[in-house]
Design a protein around this motif. Structure first.
Motif, PDB file in Angstrom:
ATOM      1  N   SER A  84       0.844  -1.198   0.000  1.00  0.00           N
ATOM      2  CA  SER A  84       0.000   0.000   0.000  1.00  0.00           C
ATOM      3  C   SER A  84       0.880   1.248   0.000  1.00  0.00           C
ATOM      4  CB  SER A  84      -0.897   0.003   1.240  1.00  0.00           C
ATOM      5  OG  SER A  84      -0.108   0.081   2.415  1.00  0.00           O
ATOM      6  N   PRO A  85       0.361   2.389  -0.453  1.00  0.00           N
ATOM      7  CA  PRO A  85       1.156   3.636  -0.459  1.00  0.00           C
ATOM      8  C   PRO A  85       1.713   3.992   0.913  1.00  0.00           C
ATOM      9  CG  PRO A  85      -0.855   3.908  -1.741  1.00  0.00           C
ATOM     10  CD  PRO A  85      -0.970   2.580  -1.058  1.00  0.00           C
ATOM     11  N   GLN A  86       0.993   3.579   1.972  1.00  0.00           N
ATOM     12  CA  GLN A  86       1.457   3.902   3.326  1.00  0.00           C
ATOM     13  C   GLN A  86       2.619   3.014   3.765  1.00  0.00           C
ATOM     14  OE1 GLN A  86      -1.767   3.190   2.584  1.00  0.00           O
ATOM     15  NE2 GLN A  86      -2.519   5.325   2.519  1.00  0.00           N
ATOM     16  N   ARG A  87       2.714   1.819   3.162  1.00  0.00           N
ATOM     17  CA  ARG A  87       3.721   0.851   3.615  1.00  0.00           C
ATOM     18  C   ARG A  87       4.922   0.737   2.675  1.00  0.00           C
ATOM     19  NH1 ARG A  87       1.146  -4.831   4.839  1.00  0.00           N
ATOM     20  NH2 ARG A  87       3.324  -5.159   5.459  1.00  0.00           N
ATOM     21  N   ARG A 118       8.277   1.366   0.750  1.00  0.00           N
ATOM     22  CA  ARG A 118       9.502   2.074   1.088  1.00  0.00           C
ATOM     23  C   ARG A 118       9.843   3.073  -0.015  1.00  0.00           C
ATOM     24  NH1 ARG A 118      12.877  -3.390   2.681  1.00  0.00           N
ATOM     25  NH2 ARG A 118      11.538  -4.032   4.420  1.00  0.00           N
TER      26      ARG A 118
END
Length: 317
Positions: free
Chosen positions: A230-233, A235
């Protein structure tokens, strides 16, 4: 050796000659030679586990003689014979506690230690690679990975050899379904190839380093499509990789100096097809990419197709 020779008797006879006697020094060099000869005879008679014990005894003699090269070679012969015995058991499907494999690992590790103590890191690394290959052959990628990584550490002064060893580490992680770990190793390899492979005039990677960067790039894209972070996870370095394959990518950001245009466009299309969940387009792209990818990369692409086709199945994460 006579047909019905007493193997144990011969072994004991050599051992007895090496026992310390009052005012008589044992001939260790002769004992080492006799152990080696007995080991060769046992190899010819297809008794690898007994041959291995003879080579272990020879290694002890060579250690007493402070012959590092002889000790290392005898340990290697012992290790290879234990491996032979293990593979025989596997081939015959004999129940076992894998005692021959355990003995082989101990012999390899001892030989590696001997060469490291003798400041011979290249030979120690070669033995780590050989042990890793053996463990992969008996379907133990997790254990093989440890020895491949040790080989890479020993090859820190030889970047190209180090990259090859790291490639084996990454393959073991893929085989173990540790896709995130494999992605990290391929990213490390790409940076190492970029830093170490530059020519003195242009500073750009050349030769084999370019090939490694291309293979890392392809595999990283496929792993990212498989993991779908996901975009939050995701790197930053992985997000930067995916940005290269966005439709609005400008020419400056494309890895055209490493990937040819057709391959880049195919990978870009794969990324877009995965993001839009277009399984039909992905299947067509798989046909075009198949001859241009390695066996490992084709397996990853097949996993990507399966994950996109079956979104309700268990995630690879």
């Amino acid at each position: 050796m006579e047909k019905d020779a007493d193997i144990l008797g011969k072994y004991r006879s050599i051992s007895n000659k090496l026992k310390k006697r009052f005012l008589k020094r044992p001939n260790v060099a002769e004992g080492s030679e006799q152990y080696g000869a007995l080991g060769k005879c046992l190899q010819q008679q297809e008794c690898p586990q007994y041959a291995a014990f003879c080579y272990l005894a020879q290694a002890r003699c060579e250690h007493t003689l402070v012959n590092v090269a002889g000790e290392g070679q005898a340990l290697l012969e012992a290790a290879r014979n234990f491996v032979h015995a293990e593979l025989d058991n596997v081939g015959l499907r004999c129940p076992s506690f894998h005692e021959h494999l355990t003995a082989a690992i101990n012999c390899y590790c001892h030989a590696v230690r001997v060469h490291i103590e003798n400041k011979n890191s290249p030979l120690a690394a070669a033995l780590c690679l050989e042990l890793g290959s053996v463990l992969q052959k008996v379907n133990k990628p997790g254990e093989a990975m440890v020895h491949y990584q040790r080989a890479a550490d020993l090859q820190s002064q030889s970047p190209l050899d180090c990259l090859v060893s790291l490639g084996h580490v990454a393959s073991c992680k893929i085989q173990s379904r540790d896709y995130d770990g494999a992605l990290g190793v391929f990213t490390e390899m790409a940076y190492l190839a970029q830093e170490s492979g530059g020519s003195g005039t242009t500073g750009q990677p050349i030769g084999a380093y370019c090939d490694i960067i291309v293979q890392c790039e392809i595999t990283r894209v496929l792993l990212l499509m498989l993991l779908q972070p996901s975009p939050q996870r995701i790197r930053p370095e992985h997000a930067q990789t995916l940005e290269k394959y966005a439709w609005e990518t400008n020419e400056e950001n494309t890895p055209s100096q490493f990937l040819d245009e057709d391959l880049f466009l195919l990978l870009q299309s794969v990324v877009m097809a995965c993001q839009s969940q277009d399984i039909e387009a992905l299947s067509l792209l798989q046909v075009d990419l198949w001859p241009r990818l390695s066996a490992e990369q084709n397996d990853l692409l097949q996993l990507v197709v399966h994950e996109i086709s079956h979104p309700a199945s268990d995630s690879v994460m």
